[in-house]
Design a protein around this motif. Structure first.
Motif, PDB file in Angstrom:
ATOM      1  N   ASN A 137      45.530  43.339  40.719  1.00  0.00           N
ATOM      2  CA  ASN A 137      44.696  43.186  41.914  1.00  0.00           C
ATOM      3  C   ASN A 137      43.657  42.066  41.786  1.00  0.00           C
ATOM      4  O   ASN A 137      42.492  42.230  42.136  1.00  0.00           O
ATOM      5  CB  ASN A 137      43.995  44.506  42.264  1.00  0.00           C
ATOM      6  CG  ASN A 137      44.978  45.577  42.684  1.00  0.00           C
ATOM      7  OD1 ASN A 137      46.089  45.276  43.127  1.00  0.00           O
ATOM      8  ND2 ASN A 137      44.596  46.826  42.539  1.00  0.00           N
ATOM      9  N   ARG A 138      44.102  40.940  41.285  1.00  0.00           N
ATOM     10  CA  ARG A 138      43.219  39.770  41.219  1.00  0.00           C
ATOM     11  C   ARG A 138      42.892  39.300  42.641  1.00  0.00           C
ATOM     12  O   ARG A 138      43.760  39.236  43.506  1.00  0.00           O
ATOM     13  CB  ARG A 138      43.909  38.666  40.421  1.00  0.00           C
ATOM     14  CG  ARG A 138      43.156  37.363  40.365  1.00  0.00           C
ATOM     15  CD  ARG A 138      43.855  36.367  39.453  1.00  0.00           C
ATOM     16  NE  ARG A 138      43.608  36.674  38.049  1.00  0.00           N
ATOM     17  CZ  ARG A 138      44.278  36.145  37.039  1.00  0.00           C
ATOM     18  NH1 ARG A 138      45.270  35.319  37.283  1.00  0.00           N
ATOM     19  NH2 ARG A 138      43.976  36.444  35.797  1.00  0.00           N
ATOM     20  N   ILE A 139      41.628  38.953  42.855  1.00  0.00           N
ATOM     21  CA  ILE A 139      41.155  38.524  44.168  1.00  0.00           C
ATOM     22  C   ILE A 139      40.565  37.123  44.035  1.00  0.00           C
ATOM     23  O   ILE A 139      39.704  36.894  43.187  1.00  0.00           O
ATOM     24  CB  ILE A 139      40.053  39.462  44.717  1.00  0.00           C
ATOM     25  CG1 ILE A 139      40.413  40.945  44.522  1.00  0.00           C
ATOM     26  CG2 ILE A 139      39.734  39.129  46.168  1.00  0.00           C
ATOM     27  CD1 ILE A 139      41.614  41.411  45.287  1.00  0.00           C
ATOM     28  N   VAL A 140      41.011  36.189  44.885  1.00  0.00           N
ATOM     29  CA  VAL A 140      40.459  34.837  44.873  1.00  0.00           C
ATOM     30  C   VAL A 140      39.557  34.649  46.091  1.00  0.00           C
ATOM     31  O   VAL A 140      39.966  34.890  47.226  1.00  0.00           O
ATOM     32  CB  VAL A 140      41.561  33.762  44.874  1.00  0.00           C
ATOM     33  CG1 VAL A 140      40.940  32.373  45.029  1.00  0.00           C
ATOM     34  CG2 VAL A 140      42.374  33.825  43.588  1.00  0.00           C
ATOM     35  N   PHE A 141      38.316  34.226  45.838  1.00  0.00           N
ATOM     36  CA  PHE A 141      37.383  33.831  46.891  1.00  0.00           C
ATOM     37  C   PHE A 141      37.488  32.312  47.005  1.00  0.00           C
ATOM     38  O   PHE A 141      37.111  31.585  46.085  1.00  0.00           O
ATOM     39  CB  PHE A 141      35.955  34.245  46.537  1.00  0.00           C
ATOM     40  CG  PHE A 141      35.697  35.719  46.650  1.00  0.00           C
ATOM     41  CD1 PHE A 141      34.893  36.217  47.668  1.00  0.00           C
ATOM     42  CD2 PHE A 141      36.247  36.611  45.738  1.00  0.00           C
ATOM     43  CE1 PHE A 141      34.646  37.588  47.781  1.00  0.00           C
ATOM     44  CE2 PHE A 141      36.012  37.976  45.838  1.00  0.00           C
ATOM     45  CZ  PHE A 141      35.206  38.469  46.863  1.00  0.00           C
ATOM     46  N   PHE A 142      37.997  31.834  48.129  1.00  0.00           N
ATOM     47  CA  PHE A 142      38.352  30.427  48.294  1.00  0.00           C
ATOM     48  C   PHE A 142      37.514  29.815  49.407  1.00  0.00           C
ATOM     49  O   PHE A 142      37.508  30.318  50.533  1.00  0.00           O
ATOM     50  CB  PHE A 142      39.841  30.325  48.632  1.00  0.00           C
ATOM     51  CG  PHE A 142      40.410  28.940  48.577  1.00  0.00           C
ATOM     52  CD1 PHE A 142      40.427  28.230  47.394  1.00  0.00           C
ATOM     53  CD2 PHE A 142      40.953  28.358  49.713  1.00  0.00           C
ATOM     54  CE1 PHE A 142      40.976  26.955  47.331  1.00  0.00           C
ATOM     55  CE2 PHE A 142      41.505  27.085  49.664  1.00  0.00           C
ATOM     56  CZ  PHE A 142      41.515  26.377  48.471  1.00  0.00           C
ATOM     57  N   GLY A 143      36.779  28.747  49.072  1.00  0.00           N
ATOM     58  CA  GLY A 143      35.938  28.185  50.124  1.00  0.00           C
ATOM     59  C   GLY A 143      35.137  26.982  49.682  1.00  0.00           C
ATOM     60  O   GLY A 143      35.558  26.204  48.822  1.00  0.00           O
ATOM     61  N   ASN A 144      33.947  26.869  50.272  1.00  0.00           N
ATOM     62  CA  ASN A 144      33.085  25.708  50.057  1.00  0.00           C
ATOM     63  C   ASN A 144      31.808  26.126  49.332  1.00  0.00           C
ATOM     64  O   ASN A 144      31.825  27.025  48.494  1.00  0.00           O
ATOM     65  CB  ASN A 144      32.800  25.031  51.403  1.00  0.00           C
ATOM     66  CG  ASN A 144      32.316  26.034  52.448  1.00  0.00           C
ATOM     67  OD1 ASN A 144      31.518  26.920  52.157  1.00  0.00           O
ATOM     68  ND2 ASN A 144      32.787  25.897  53.664  1.00  0.00           N
TER      69      ASN A 144
ATOM     70  N   ILE B 148      37.863  35.994  41.349  1.00  0.00           N
ATOM     71  CA  ILE B 148      37.866  34.605  40.909  1.00  0.00           C
ATOM     72  C   ILE B 148      37.263  33.765  42.021  1.00  0.00           C
ATOM     73  O   ILE B 148      37.724  33.812  43.159  1.00  0.00           O
ATOM     74  CB  ILE B 148      39.298  34.128  40.605  1.00  0.00           C
ATOM     75  CG1 ILE B 148      39.918  34.986  39.511  1.00  0.00           C
ATOM     76  CG2 ILE B 148      39.297  32.655  40.201  1.00  0.00           C
ATOM     77  CD1 ILE B 148      41.386  34.759  39.323  1.00  0.00           C
ATOM     78  N   ASN B 149      36.244  33.005  41.692  1.00  0.00           N
ATOM     79  CA  ASN B 149      35.577  32.170  42.694  1.00  0.00           C
ATOM     80  C   ASN B 149      36.101  30.745  42.607  1.00  0.00           C
ATOM     81  O   ASN B 149      36.007  30.099  41.566  1.00  0.00           O
ATOM     82  CB  ASN B 149      34.064  32.189  42.473  1.00  0.00           C
ATOM     83  CG  ASN B 149      33.294  31.598  43.632  1.00  0.00           C
ATOM     84  OD1 ASN B 149      33.511  30.453  44.019  1.00  0.00           O
ATOM     85  ND2 ASN B 149      32.368  32.374  44.186  1.00  0.00           N
ATOM     86  N   ARG B 150      36.650  30.283  43.714  1.00  0.00           N
ATOM     87  CA  ARG B 150      37.184  28.928  43.785  1.00  0.00           C
ATOM     88  C   ARG B 150      36.586  28.194  44.992  1.00  0.00           C
ATOM     89  O   ARG B 150      37.283  27.640  45.830  1.00  0.00           O
ATOM     90  CB  ARG B 150      38.718  28.950  43.853  1.00  0.00           C
ATOM     91  CG  ARG B 150      39.395  29.366  42.535  1.00  0.00           C
ATOM     92  CD  ARG B 150      39.123  28.350  41.447  1.00  0.00           C
ATOM     93  NE  ARG B 150      39.718  28.702  40.159  1.00  0.00           N
ATOM     94  CZ  ARG B 150      39.069  29.322  39.183  1.00  0.00           C
ATOM     95  NH1 ARG B 150      37.804  29.686  39.349  1.00  0.00           N
ATOM     96  NH2 ARG B 150      39.657  29.566  38.030  1.00  0.00           N
ATOM     97  N   GLY B 151      35.254  28.189  45.035  1.00  0.00           N
ATOM     98  CA  GLY B 151      34.542  27.435  46.061  1.00  0.00           C
ATOM     99  C   GLY B 151      34.102  26.087  45.528  1.00  0.00           C
ATOM    100  O   GLY B 151      33.727  25.965  44.362  1.00  0.00           O
ATOM    101  N   ILE B 152      34.144  25.073  46.368  1.00  0.00           N
ATOM    102  CA  ILE B 152      33.654  23.736  46.016  1.00  0.00           C
ATOM    103  C   ILE B 152      32.736  23.254  47.138  1.00  0.00           C
ATOM    104  O   ILE B 152      33.143  23.196  48.302  1.00  0.00           O
ATOM    105  CB  ILE B 152      34.802  22.731  45.800  1.00  0.00           C
ATOM    106  CG1 ILE B 152      35.676  23.155  44.618  1.00  0.00           C
ATOM    107  CG2 ILE B 152      34.245  21.330  45.575  1.00  0.00           C
ATOM    108  CD1 ILE B 152      36.833  22.220  44.335  1.00  0.00           C
TER     109      ILE B 152
END
Length: 228
Positions: free
Chosen positions: A44-51, A71-75
């Motif tokens: 149940n890995r969750i990716v937060f994708f954004g800015n 997992i935070n993948r914001g830039i």
């Protein structure tokens, strides 16, 4: 052009060229993603994708991400076309169960050039379809309120953001994605954010993220129930 002028030209040109070569900033999380390869079976890995609003969450309220498969993948500063380019690397290849996509305000601000709301929605659609075709449940987040952008005033996000959110919600309902409505929980009478929720009117404070956190967790729980 004399030698000094030519040298100065190169000093200006080289950094600009380097940035242009990684327009979508694929290098930002490349090494972090490699380190995750050894943990690809995390349930149940969750990716937060954004800015910047997404990555700011990790810095402002780190406890929300601690000891969770988040997992935070914001830039900071990114627009939906940039996010679409890195979607496979920073979302699909991480093998998550759920992705939360929070994007659009920088499109309205014109960070990578003028964009229509329809063009923003098209990029969100592409990300959603890519995720769903890879058995990843999608949470499409509303764009947060902003009455104006301090760094680029006069673009009327107070009018455009509600319109975009209505378009996102309509698409999410049709596509079987979950619509996460941060906007309604945070908006003030000027279609923006009060200073206690965002000092600059755009980026949430800790109090702002504390409003967002339970809404996100509720949406994640719902998405995991629907996840293939």
């Amino acid at each position: 052009m004399n030698k000094i002028a030519f040298t100065l030209f190169l000093l200006v040109l080289i950094p600009v060229s380097s940035m242009a070569q990684d327009w979508a900033q694929l290098n930002e999380f490349r090494e972090a993603n490699k380190r995750l390869e050894q943990e690809m079976n995390v349930e149940n890995r969750i990716v937060f994708f954004g800015n910047s609003i997404t990555i700011g969450w990790l810095h402002t309220q780190p406890s929300f991400f601690r000891d969770k498969p988040y997992i935070n993948r914001g830039i900071g500063g990114q627009t939906t076309p940039q996010m679409l380019v890195r979607f496979r690397q920073d979302v699909i290849d991480l093998n998550p169960s759920v992705v939360l996509i929070l994007a659009g305000t920088n499109d309205i601000a014109g960070n990578t050039g003028p964009m229509t709301l329809e063009e923003t929605l098209a990029n969100l659609k592409s990300m959603t379809e890519l995720a769903q075709s890879n058995n990843i449940a999608v949470i499409l987040c509303s764009v947060l309120p902003a009455s104006d952008y301090p760094w680029k005033p006069g673009l009327r996000p107070d009018i455009k953001i509600p319109k975009l959110n209505a378009m996102i919600k309509e698409y999410a309902d049709k596509q079987g994605a979950i619509y996460l409505d941060y906007y309604s929980a945070m908006v003030n009478g000027k279609q923006g954010l009060d200073p206690d929720l965002a000092e600059d009117g755009v980026h949430p404070t800790k109090k702002g993220y504390e409003i967002m956190a339970p809404l996100a967790e509720k949406a994640i729980e719902k998405a995991l129930d629907k996840s293939p």
